[in-house]
Design an enzyme around this catalytic site. Structure first.
Site, PDB file in Angstrom:
ATOM      1  N   GLU A  25       0.549  -6.644   6.766  1.00  4.59           N
ATOM      2  CA  GLU A  25      -0.012  -7.973   6.542  1.00  4.59           C
ATOM      3  C   GLU A  25       1.140  -8.859   6.080  1.00  4.59           C
ATOM      4  OE1 GLU A  25      -3.161  -8.238   3.630  1.00  4.59           O
ATOM      5  OE2 GLU A  25      -3.262 -10.413   3.893  1.00  4.59           O
ATOM      6  N   ARG A  48       0.343   7.822   0.281  1.00  3.51           N
ATOM      7  CA  ARG A  48       1.362   6.800   0.204  1.00  3.51           C
ATOM      8  C   ARG A  48       2.522   7.279  -0.661  1.00  3.51           C
ATOM      9  NH1 ARG A  48      -0.930   1.864  -0.461  1.00  3.51           N
ATOM     10  NH2 ARG A  48       0.738   0.917  -1.622  1.00  3.51           N
ATOM     11  N   LYS A  64       2.349  -4.691  -3.279  1.00  2.00           N
ATOM     12  CA  LYS A  64       2.750  -6.051  -2.927  1.00  2.00           C
ATOM     13  C   LYS A  64       2.212  -7.062  -3.921  1.00  2.00           C
ATOM     14  CE  LYS A  64       2.185  -5.923   1.720  1.00  2.00           C
ATOM     15  NZ  LYS A  64       1.681  -6.537   2.951  1.00  2.00           N
TER      16      LYS A  64
HETATM   17  P1  ATP Z   1       0.091  -3.129  -0.909  1.00  2.45           P
HETATM   18  O1  ATP Z   1      -1.012  -2.146  -1.179  1.00  2.45           O
HETATM   19  O2  ATP Z   1       1.345  -2.890  -1.658  1.00  2.45           O
HETATM   20  O3  ATP Z   1      -0.340  -4.548  -0.899  1.00  2.45           O
HETATM   21  P2  ATP Z   1      -0.415  -2.754   1.790  1.00  2.45           P
HETATM   22  O4  ATP Z   1      -0.671  -1.362   2.161  1.00  2.45           O
HETATM   23  O5  ATP Z   1      -1.618  -3.591   1.609  1.00  2.45           O
HETATM   24  O6  ATP Z   1       0.543  -2.807   0.572  1.00  2.45           O
HETATM   25  P3  ATP Z   1       0.276  -3.610   4.392  1.00  2.45           P
HETATM   26  O7  ATP Z   1       1.119  -4.727   4.823  1.00  2.45           O
HETATM   27  O8  ATP Z   1      -1.158  -3.627   4.721  1.00  2.45           O
HETATM   28  O9  ATP Z   1       0.502  -3.494   2.822  1.00  2.45           O
HETATM   29  O10 ATP Z   1       0.932  -2.238   4.830  1.00  2.45           O
HETATM   30  C1  ATP Z   1       1.341  -1.959   6.132  1.00  2.45           C
HETATM   31  C2  ATP Z   1       1.331  -0.473   6.333  1.00  2.45           C
HETATM   32  O11 ATP Z   1       2.205   0.167   5.403  1.00  2.45           O
HETATM   33  C3  ATP Z   1      -0.042   0.106   6.112  1.00  2.45           C
HETATM   34  O12 ATP Z   1      -0.323   1.012   7.171  1.00  2.45           O
HETATM   35  C4  ATP Z   1       0.071   0.823   4.810  1.00  2.45           C
HETATM   36  O13 ATP Z   1      -0.780   1.927   4.772  1.00  2.45           O
HETATM   37  C5  ATP Z   1       1.543   1.222   4.765  1.00  2.45           C
HETATM   38  N1  ATP Z   1       1.991   1.366   3.393  1.00  2.45           N
HETATM   39  C6  ATP Z   1       1.897   0.449   2.413  1.00  2.45           C
HETATM   40  N2  ATP Z   1       2.359   0.932   1.254  1.00  2.45           N
HETATM   41  C7  ATP Z   1       2.776   2.202   1.500  1.00  2.45           C
HETATM   42  C8  ATP Z   1       3.353   3.245   0.702  1.00  2.45           C
HETATM   43  N3  ATP Z   1       3.591   3.075  -0.591  1.00  2.45           N
HETATM   44  N4  ATP Z   1       3.642   4.419   1.307  1.00  2.45           N
HETATM   45  C9  ATP Z   1       3.403   4.582   2.613  1.00  2.45           C
HETATM   46  N5  ATP Z   1       2.866   3.657   3.412  1.00  2.45           N
HETATM   47  C10 ATP Z   1       2.541   2.476   2.880  1.00  2.45           C
HETATM   48 MG    MG Z   2      -2.973  -3.557   3.170  1.00  2.00          MG
END
Ligand code: ATP
Ligand code: MG
Length: 568
Positions: free
Chosen positions: A46, A272, A282
């Site tokens: 995102e 994760r 984020k």
């Molecule tokens: P946050 O929870 O920090 O806001 P997010 O997962 O919402 O991060 P996205 O932009 O939706 O952020 O993430 C893109 C991809 O990266 C998703 O498939 C998510 O599952 C993966 N991702 C995010 N954080 C991690 C992590 N700590 N380890 C592995 N994969 C991750």
């Molecule tokens: Mg997300």
């Protein structure tokens, strides 16, 4: 958020297992059984912030699988929330994925490309009595949704006739209503044990300009309504995501079942990445930037890819780190030392050795002929003889590290003190004779003598010295050097509830008046060098030609290697 009671990774995986994991096993089995023709994965960020080290795990997994199985990986922006998304984030995400070494080719997509299709699918649900317009407020919806132990209750609008729903939904799209006045909800199961199935919101009214669709829309699909369908539209064969989406899978499957989608993607979840002393959320990273706890998204203390790049971490170190950590379904917290170990391993082989003095103390060699300057040869990289050597110039005045002198040496201090002899790296043995102090009693210079017979660092009579000090000559260049420590002072930031309270006041030490040997004037941006005895450093973009700034990427002490060797 991290959890202190959970285990840290016990050890690196043996190399033959790293790189092989349950997700790859699933893909392999699907390929072997002919269930998929070509493997198609995607990385779906995102664009509401910069990518961080956790995302690197997902990027390496998705792009890596596509490479290994001869398939392709899409970069898809899940841009469904214009209130939080910005072009700056779209740009940075692309830059960071490329920097990590991956290429989506022509396969860059946006969920917003599918807004028209998604809208028609929402009408499809409305027409079948599977979705309704709800005039309740967000708070009312939340209150009626129930809890893990209590079923949800119906909103007063749940039984609206299809025609009325369709009319209201179209008027939502046409912009007749204020933000938040109404939402479109799926009509699924208010008694479901899975709260995601209790009539989730599909569309909300948001009067905000979208980075791509501008003002074409004032209703936007929720992430849940867009995500799985986007995968279906793109023909994703393996939708890989993190475990927090496991409970959403039944909802994604419900949409797939009830919509005329062109394909049925399958979702697989992995744990994760969590790293001690590090926040990979984020939302919290955004707060750090907004509240100016850091200088920006690319502050070298940030766990963002932009921050790590600016700090001097090579992309290969990140890839190798992620490979070492592996992919599993079990939660784990990875020791920050493992990350630093991967960085050192990468830098050790390639980084040129240089001398720099961070906290200079002047040394005058009293028996050195006035005006004489000698050129000595310094080895560029002991790990790589082909890197050759460079000249360093020594004169009557030079500078050593303040820490390398003690007027009253503590036990086991083998560096310089009055009457003691040490080696100057690549140069001579020197002996401290007297100490010069200012009115306040502080040491301002040392007076030493050198032994001309020890040129190159060995005494012909075979006498030994215990200490070897790095130094710079009078031709040294002043610089600012920034040293970093973790942003947070505990391994599990936020475990007590307030993550900001765990910020460390000591995460940045900016040293002015450091002295660099002249060869450091020409280090290209992004290149790491080793300052002997001090760590790995790289030039910061804040550098100006007459005022270089260096970041310490990582120190030399390898606590991870020690742990592995059964040491401290
Ligand atoms: P946050 O929870 O920090 O806001 P997010 O997962 O919402 O991060 P996205 O932009 O939706 O952020 O993430 C893109 C991809 O990266 C998703 O498939 C998510 O599952 C993966 N991702 C995010 N954080 C991690 C992590 N700590 N380890 C592995 N994969 C991750
Ligand atoms: Mg997300």
């Amino acid at each position: 958020m991290v959890d202190a009671d959970r285990p840290t990774l016990p050890a690196e995986q043996p190399p033959e297992q790293a790189g092989r994991d349950f997700v790859r096993d699933i893909v392999q089995a699907d390929v072997d059984a002919g269930r998929v023709k070509g493997v198609v994965t995607r990385f779906p960020p995102e664009p509401n912030g910069y990518l961080h080290i956790g995302h690197a795990k997902s990027i390496c997994l998705n792009f890596g699988i596509a490479q290994e199985f001869g398939g392709r990986c899409h970069l898809r922006f899940d841009d469904t929330n214009p209130a939080k998304e910005e072009q700056e984030f779209i740009d940075s995400i692309q830059q960071d994925v490329r920097w990590l070494g991956f290429d989506w080719g022509e396969h860059r997509y946006f969920a917003s490309d599918y807004f028209e299709t998604l809208y028609s699918w929402a009408e499809h649900l409305v027409e079948r009595g599977l979705a309704y317009v709800d005039d309740s407020s967000a708070d009312e919806i939340r209150a009626l949704r129930g809890t893990l132990t209590e079923p949800g209750r119906p909103s007063p609008y749940r039984e609206r006739p299809v025609a009325e729903n369709l009319d209201l939904f179209r008027r939502m799209r046409a912009g007749e209503f204020a933000a938040g006045a109404r939402v479109l909800r799926a009509k699924i199961d208010l008694a479901s044990g899975n709260i995601n199935l209790r009539d989730p919101v599909l569309y909300r009214i948001v009067h905000a300009e979208h980075p791509r669709t501008g003002n074409a829309w004032c209703i936007y699909p929720t992430y849940d309504f867009a995500h799985g369908q986007s995968d279906a539209i793109e023909g994703i064969t393996h939708s890989i995501c993190t475990l927090e989406f496991e409970d959403h899978r039944p909802l994604y499957d419900w949409f797939i079942e009830h919509l005329p989608v062109p394909a049925r993607p399958h979702q697989y979840e992995f744990a994760r990445l969590n790293i001690s002393y590090t926040v990979l959320s984020k939302r919290i990273l955004t707060t750090l930037v907004r509240e100016r706890h850091v200088s920006g998204w690319d502050d070298p203390r940030m766990p963002t890819l932009a921050g790590q790049r600016r700090r001097g971490v090579p992309a290969a170190a990140l890839r190798e780190f992620v490979r070492k950590v592996g992919v599993a379904r079990a939660y784990s917290m990875v020791d920050l030392a493992l990350y630093e170990h991967a960085i050192r391993e990468q830098l050790n082989a390639g980084a040129a050795r240089r001398m720099a003095v961070l906290r200079p103390l002047k040394v005058v060699i009293d028996n050195w002929p006035e005006g004489q300057v000698e050129e000595l040869q310094a080895v560029n990289n002991p790990e790589n003889p082909e890197a050759g050597s460079r000249p360093v110039r020594m004169g009557r005045v030079l500078y050593i590290e303040r820490d390398d002198f003690a007027e009253v040496p503590p036990p086991r201090f083998h560096r310089l003190s009055p009457g003691r002899e040490v080696r100057l790296r690549y140069a001579y043995f020197i002996t401290c004779r007297t100490v010069e102090k200012n009115a306040a009693g502080e040491v301002v210079a040392l007076h030493c003598t050198y032994d001309p017979a020890t040129r190159g660092g060995n005494a012909p009579d075979g006498r030994k010295v215990r200490g070897t000090l790095h130094w710079v000559g009078e031709d040294a260049m002043p610089a600012e050097v920034r040293l970093y420590a973790p942003l947070f002072r505990r391994p599990d930031p936020g475990a007590d509830g307030d993550v900001m309270a765990d910020l460390s006041p000591e995460s940045l030490t900016a040293l002015q008046g450091c002295l660099l040997e002249p060869a450091l004037a020409s280090v290209p941006a992004g290149e790491a060098v080793q300052f002997e005895r001090l760590g790995y450093f790289c030039p910061d973009p804040d550098s100006r030609p007459d005022a270089p700034v260096f970041n310490r990427t990582v120190g030399l002490r390898d606590s991870w290697a020690k742990l592995q060797a059964g040491g401290a």
